[in-house]
Design an enzyme around this catalytic site. Structure first.
Site, PDB file in Angstrom:
ATOM      1  N   LYS A  10     -27.498  42.036 -19.090  1.00 57.19           N
ATOM      2  CA  LYS A  10     -28.484  43.016 -19.541  1.00 57.19           C
ATOM      3  C   LYS A  10     -29.800  42.904 -18.768  1.00 57.19           C
ATOM      4  O   LYS A  10     -30.490  43.905 -18.577  1.00 57.19           O
ATOM      5  CB  LYS A  10     -28.727  42.912 -21.048  1.00 57.19           C
ATOM      6  CG  LYS A  10     -29.446  41.676 -21.536  1.00 57.19           C
ATOM      7  CD  LYS A  10     -29.627  41.746 -23.052  1.00 57.19           C
ATOM      8  CE  LYS A  10     -30.452  40.586 -23.575  1.00 57.19           C
ATOM      9  NZ  LYS A  10     -29.851  39.273 -23.312  1.00 57.19           N
ATOM     10  N   ARG A  68     -33.448  40.321 -32.617  1.00 58.43           N
ATOM     11  CA  ARG A  68     -32.255  39.477 -32.614  1.00 58.43           C
ATOM     12  C   ARG A  68     -31.633  39.300 -33.993  1.00 58.43           C
ATOM     13  O   ARG A  68     -30.644  38.578 -34.127  1.00 58.43           O
ATOM     14  CB  ARG A  68     -32.592  38.105 -32.018  1.00 58.43           C
ATOM     15  CG  ARG A  68     -32.971  38.193 -30.550  1.00 58.43           C
ATOM     16  CD  ARG A  68     -33.028  36.844 -29.913  1.00 58.43           C
ATOM     17  NE  ARG A  68     -33.359  36.916 -28.506  1.00 58.43           N
ATOM     18  CZ  ARG A  68     -33.358  35.872 -27.680  1.00 58.43           C
ATOM     19  NH1 ARG A  68     -33.049  34.683 -28.139  1.00 58.43           N
ATOM     20  NH2 ARG A  68     -33.669  36.029 -26.418  1.00 58.43           N
ATOM     21  N   ARG A 102     -30.776  26.777 -15.790  1.00 61.72           N
ATOM     22  CA  ARG A 102     -31.424  26.445 -17.050  1.00 61.72           C
ATOM     23  C   ARG A 102     -30.582  25.393 -17.743  1.00 61.72           C
ATOM     24  O   ARG A 102     -29.357  25.506 -17.801  1.00 61.72           O
ATOM     25  CB  ARG A 102     -31.521  27.697 -17.927  1.00 61.72           C
ATOM     26  CG  ARG A 102     -32.594  28.643 -17.510  1.00 61.72           C
ATOM     27  CD  ARG A 102     -32.554  29.967 -18.239  1.00 61.72           C
ATOM     28  NE  ARG A 102     -32.238  29.866 -19.654  1.00 61.72           N
ATOM     29  CZ  ARG A 102     -32.187  30.923 -20.468  1.00 61.72           C
ATOM     30  NH1 ARG A 102     -32.416  32.136 -19.993  1.00 61.72           N
ATOM     31  NH2 ARG A 102     -31.895  30.770 -21.741  1.00 61.72           N
ATOM     32  N   ARG A 153     -26.096  30.022 -29.685  1.00 62.47           N
ATOM     33  CA  ARG A 153     -26.730  31.308 -29.391  1.00 62.47           C
ATOM     34  C   ARG A 153     -25.761  32.459 -29.643  1.00 62.47           C
ATOM     35  O   ARG A 153     -26.135  33.500 -30.185  1.00 62.47           O
ATOM     36  CB  ARG A 153     -27.233  31.351 -27.940  1.00 62.47           C
ATOM     37  CG  ARG A 153     -28.320  30.332 -27.632  1.00 62.47           C
ATOM     38  CD  ARG A 153     -29.193  30.744 -26.459  1.00 62.47           C
ATOM     39  NE  ARG A 153     -28.468  31.023 -25.236  1.00 62.47           N
ATOM     40  CZ  ARG A 153     -28.201  30.124 -24.295  1.00 62.47           C
ATOM     41  NH1 ARG A 153     -28.562  28.860 -24.475  1.00 62.47           N
ATOM     42  NH2 ARG A 153     -27.569  30.463 -23.198  1.00 62.47           N
TER      43      ARG A 153
END
Length: 224
Positions: free
Chosen positions: A13, A88, A162, A174
């Site tokens: 995205k 979210r 990361r 997540r």
């Protein structure tokens, strides 16, 4: 033009968001993670609080997140915005919609990139971040966007990973939040889908398993 884009970590995205920004040059690409990174890098009190949650793979609480996002929409996004990574959960979706209605801000489109959970996980673990532009696509597990050694395939900048991208437990945590259709991010997407059904915005669904170009072509053909 004001747009919200949904998609699980690994769906691309950020890449598609950058392409939208290029087409509609006045749009501000407002990415919640970037807002957090600015605060974390600046050592602000909000940044310190946000980091403690991000490092554990948890969502940053609404009382930290929502004020930062809304302020950014009104400042950086005054000429139009693409909101990426927020809302979210259902509570954030409802509060964002209420705030937009209160301020008379139109939400033109909501975009959802759909992707199976296992594919999303594999993409995350292969992802490499360009230090020049973190929306440049580089992934060692996808031939079409495989980097040139340890350099960005787009600009030649240095790449990094990361730490949470290599942590399978954090990725699962997540994704547990994103794929939760009752209270998580998919619930938030469903909230806006219902608003679209009521004629209050427009909703675009994309198959994230396709190529970057095929997704882009379908997306841009539906954005007017």
């Amino acid at each position: 033009m004001n747009i919200i884009i949904f998609g699980p970590n690994g769906s691309g995205k950020g890449t598609q968001g950058e392409l939208i920004k290029q087409k509609f040059g006045s749009l501000a690409h407002i990415e919640s993670g970037a807002i957090f990174r600015e605060h974390i890098g600046g050592g602000t009190e909000l940044g310190k609080k946000a980091k403690s949650y991000i490092d554990k793979g948890d969502l940053v609480p609404d009382d930290i997140t929502i004020p930062m996002v809304l302020e950014t929409l009104k400042t950086k996004g005054k000429n139009g915005w693409l909101l990426d990574g927020f809302p979210r959960n259902m509570a954030q979706a409802e509060k964002l919609w209420e705030a937009l209605q209160k301020d008379g801000i139109k939400l033109d489109y909501v975009v959802e990139i759909k992707l199976p959970r296992q594919i999303a996980k594999d993409r995350i673990m292969g992802r490499r971040i360009c230090k020049t532009n973190n929306n440049h696509p580089n992934n060692v597990n996808i031939d079409a966007i495989k980097p040139s050694g340890d350099k960005c395939r787009v600009c030649g900048g240095d790449l990094s990973t990361r730490s949470d991208d290599q942590d399978e437990a954090a990725i699962s945590k997540r994704h547990d939040i994103y794929y939760d259709e009752k209270n998580g991010t998919l619930a938030a997407a469903g909230y806006f889908h219902k608003l679209a059904d009521e004629g209050k915005t427009k909703y675009i669904e994309l198959d994230g398993a396709g190529t970057i170009d095929s997704i882009r072509e379908k997306l841009l053909s539906q954005l007017k």
